[in-house]
Design an enzyme around this catalytic site. Structure first.
Site, PDB file in Angstrom:
ATOM      1  N   ASP A  89       0.849  -1.188   0.000  1.00 16.75           N
ATOM      2  CA  ASP A  89       0.000   0.000   0.000  1.00 16.75           C
ATOM      3  C   ASP A  89       0.889   1.244   0.000  1.00 16.75           C
ATOM      4  OD1 ASP A  89      -2.354   1.827   0.896  1.00 16.75           O
ATOM      5  OD2 ASP A  89      -3.267  -0.155   0.836  1.00 16.75           O
ATOM      6  N   HIS A 120      -3.397   6.011   3.757  1.00 19.34           N
ATOM      7  CA  HIS A 120      -4.248   4.902   3.341  1.00 19.34           C
ATOM      8  C   HIS A 120      -3.770   3.561   3.896  1.00 19.34           C
ATOM      9  CE1 HIS A 120      -6.060   2.006   0.462  1.00 19.34           C
ATOM     10  NE2 HIS A 120      -7.058   2.884   0.419  1.00 19.34           N
ATOM     11  N   SER A 329     -11.419  -0.675  -0.615  1.00 21.09           N
ATOM     12  CA  SER A 329     -10.104  -0.703   0.033  1.00 21.09           C
ATOM     13  C   SER A 329     -10.201  -1.203   1.457  1.00 21.09           C
ATOM     14  CB  SER A 329      -9.500   0.700   0.087  1.00 21.09           C
ATOM     15  OG  SER A 329      -8.886   1.054  -1.105  1.00 21.09           O
TER      16      SER A 329
END
Length: 449
Positions: A89, A120, A329
């Site tokens: 990520d 994120h 996600s």
């Protein structure tokens, strides 16, 4: 020209021609495309272009009530000890609630994977393996709080290549392929990929290196790869929903009706692809359908870790102000955490057997399968106990601080030029999609948020 597919778990706009329905078979894996084992590093020097972002404070304890109460019966059997979940990520920040964080390498800059300027990756990691914020059943906790998190920074929106860059941001489908091999070689038992590449079905999407890396991870290294179905709608997301399948094919994947292709999800034989549902178990309005969707999990109004290294967040700041954290996600790491629980409780199962157990024990839709939720919403307790309830897990001894953790031995992969942007906490509310920068037959422009 080799196609480069820019990955973004945040918002990125792409110019698309109108896709048409096309017979899209699952892609063929060519083992010759496997990235070679090399230490993680960007292909060319990069520089940071924007400040690191952190999320706002949460609303309060009442808003933090996670799924911890529902997981209590599972946690009496296992909390994921002995498992290593690779988070490929934007990096994972060192955090007081991630005591089992391990550095896995950096394809963005010169770090070790435990830097997250976008936010994120830290949110994703928290969903998988955060330690409880407190002793009560309403405290926030990751799904598998005793699993280790191996962070590999593969993409970022706040960096760019200083040589030969086609646009802002770092990270594409080839660096993702290299990162998957790195994770597999480092001994990850579960690999979480919360990013996708979207392409019109009538375009050739050259992601052969990624397919080879997925096959290597699953069939050579025995890792379970869990990936996002992708989001539809919003600026730069996958631009349209795939059409509803022919009613005559209810319960059967329909590859002939595909208009939007998604990678790595379309490597259906090698990955668990996860759609999103709301609190009532209904498919989220943004979840992208497709014949490759395997299961679904909650992906709306998410609470997870702040990249500032201390607290938790329940919203992110976008162009229009604070917004709830939602997207495929975030349903993806729910399933990755459950996979870690299953592998901890039943270490004799192969990666493919674990994948089958997750789909077999899900709450099936009426037709048994559909393109929005696959085989249905996952059931952690059913997945862990399907082969008979394991003995209760022993208490895990205290672990030293993350900063003192010793990284696992690792070999990694080919370094590819970096084209697209990746996630930033400012756009994580709609995270989970990727734009296509270059396809073999046609160019597309990409503008990143």
């Amino acid at each position: 020209m080799t196609s480069r597919i820019a990955l973004a778990v945040g918002v990125a706009a792409a110019v698309w021609s109108a896709p048409v329905a096309a017979a899209v078979p699952p892609p063929t894996v060519d083992d010759a495309g496997l990235p070679p084992a090399r230490p993680p590093a960007p292909r060319s020097p990069t520089e940071q272009t924007d400040p690191c972002r952190v999320g706002p404070a949460v609303r309060g304890d009442a808003a933090l009530a996670s799924k911890a109460a529902q997981l209590q019966p599972v946690w009496r059997l296992t909390k994921g000890a002995g498992q290593t979940v690779a988070v490929i990520d934007t990096g994972v920040a060192r955090h007081r609630l991630l005591p089992h964080l391990l550095p896995g390498g950096d394809y963005v800059s010169t770090g070790d994977g435990t830097q997250d300027c976008d936010g994120h990756g830290t949110i994703v990691a928290g969903i998988i393996g955060a330690a409880p914020t407190g002793p009560t059943e309403t405290a926030f906790s990751g799904v598998a709080p005793e699993a280790s998190i191996l962070s590999i920074r593969q993409s970022s929106n706040v960096f760019r290549a200083t040589e030969g860059a086609d646009g802002p941001g770092v990270g594409d489908v080839e660096t993702l392929a290299a990162a998957v091999r790195t994770a597999a070689d480092a001994g990850a038992t579960v690999i979480n990929v919360s990013s996708v590449a979207c392409a019109a079905a009538d375009h050739e999407l050259d992601d052969r290196s990624l397919g080879a890396a997925l096959a290597y991870a699953v069939d050579v290294k025995n890792a379970v790869v869990v990936t996002a179905a992708g989001n539809v709608g919003g600026s730069g997301q996958c631009p349209r929903q795939n059409p509803t399948p022919d009613p005559k094919l209810a319960g059967q994947p329909d590859w002939d009706a595909v208009e939007v292709v998604v990678s790595p999800a379309w490597y259906d034989d090698y990955v668990l692809t996860v759609g999103s549902v709301d609190a009532a178990g209904r498919p989220s309005s943004f979840t992208l359908s497709g014949p490759w969707v395997d299961v679904a999990a909650a992906g709306e109004d998410v609470v997870s870790l702040s990249p500032d290294g201390d607290g938790v967040v329940d919203s992110v700041v976008g162009s229009t102000g604070p917004a709830p954290i939602s997207g495929t996600s975030y349903s993806t790491p729910v399933v990755a955490g459950i996979v870690a629980l299953v592998r901890s409780a039943a270490p004799q199962l192969t990666a493919r057997q674990v994948m089958r157990r997750i789909t077999d024990t899900a709450h099936h839709p009426a037709a048994g399968w559909d393109p929005w939720v696959g085989h249905g919403v996952v059931d952690a307790l059913a997945a862990v106990t399907a082969g008979g309830a394991p003995a209760p897990a022993p208490a895990r001894p205290p672990v030293s601080r993350t900063a003192d953790a010793t990284p696992p031995a690792q070999s990694s992969a080919r370094r590819i030029s970096l084209l697209g942007a990746a996630a930033c906490v400012a756009v994580a509310a709609t995270a989970g999609s990727v734009s296509v920068d270059r396809l073999r037959r046609r160019r597309k422009s990409v503008a990143d948020d």
